[in-house]
Write a protein that holds these residues in place. Structure first.
Motif, PDB file in Angstrom:
ATOM      1  N   GLY A   9      72.605  56.025   0.885  1.00  0.00           N
ATOM      2  CA  GLY A   9      72.264  57.148   1.201  1.00  0.00           C
ATOM      3  C   GLY A   9      72.160  58.060   2.253  1.00  0.00           C
ATOM      4  O   GLY A   9      72.623  57.367   3.465  1.00  0.00           O
ATOM      5  N   SER A  10      72.374  59.184   2.498  1.00  0.00           N
ATOM      6  CA  SER A  10      71.990  60.331   3.671  1.00  0.00           C
ATOM      7  C   SER A  10      71.186  61.050   4.334  1.00  0.00           C
ATOM      8  O   SER A  10      70.851  61.894   3.523  1.00  0.00           O
ATOM      9  CB  SER A  10      73.820  61.077   3.960  1.00  0.00           C
ATOM     10  N   LEU A  11      70.853  61.641   5.156  1.00  0.00           N
ATOM     11  CA  LEU A  11      70.227  62.638   5.597  1.00  0.00           C
ATOM     12  C   LEU A  11      70.859  63.379   6.870  1.00  0.00           C
ATOM     13  O   LEU A  11      71.153  63.102   7.874  1.00  0.00           O
ATOM     14  CB  LEU A  11      68.454  62.256   6.113  1.00  0.00           C
ATOM     15  N   ARG A  12      70.329  64.643   6.770  1.00  0.00           N
ATOM     16  CA  ARG A  12      70.446  64.923   8.876  1.00  0.00           C
ATOM     17  C   ARG A  12      69.439  66.049   9.092  1.00  0.00           C
ATOM     18  O   ARG A  12      68.831  66.870   8.209  1.00  0.00           O
ATOM     19  CB  ARG A  12      71.379  66.605   8.034  1.00  0.00           C
ATOM     20  N   LEU A  13      68.526  65.270   9.383  1.00  0.00           N
ATOM     21  CA  LEU A  13      67.737  66.031  10.002  1.00  0.00           C
ATOM     22  C   LEU A  13      68.404  67.049  11.903  1.00  0.00           C
ATOM     23  O   LEU A  13      69.235  67.606  12.007  1.00  0.00           O
ATOM     24  CB  LEU A  13      67.087  64.853  11.201  1.00  0.00           C
TER      25      LEU A  13
END
Length: 124
Positions: free
Chosen positions: A16-20
């Protein structure tokens, strides 16, 4: 005094992906390189990547190269870390930090202000 506030962490499945995001107070954000570090339990804080003051140059640890992307918006005093294809070994507390100058350093001692960190958990 500079304050850095990270956000965007959470629980994500592998691949999956995350954006900090890291928002900075102060009027000199654009004068400094910024870096992202992470620290997993029982491990030392490690360099993830960094970006020059202008955003023209970015640097990444080998372990995240090709999967993570750092960017910055100097008008918003914010630096970002886009994380794709996450792996369980990417799980850690992620910190943003302000560099001591224009150069992107790879070691924590080269950074003078730190955020409080945001937890990233990756389930397999």
């Amino acid at each position: 005094q500079v304050q850095l506030v990270e956000s965007g962490g959470g629980l994500v499945q592998a691949e999956g992906s995350l954006r900090l995001s890291c928002a900075s107070s102060g009027r000199t954000f654009s004068s400094y390189a910024m870096g992202w570090f992470r620290q997993a339990p029982g491990k030392e804080r490690e360099f993830v990547g960094g970006i020059s003051w202008s955003g023209d140059s970015t640097y990444y640890a080998d372990s995240v190269k090709g999967r993570f992307t750092i960017s910055r918006d100097n008008a918003k005093n914010t630096v970002y870390l886009q994380m794709n294809s996450l792996k369980p070994e990417d799980a850690a507390v992620y910190y943003c930090a302000r560099g001591g100058g224009l150069r992107v350093g790879h070691y924590p001692m080269e950074y003078d202000y730190w955020g409080q960190g945001t937890q990233v958990t990756v389930s397999s």
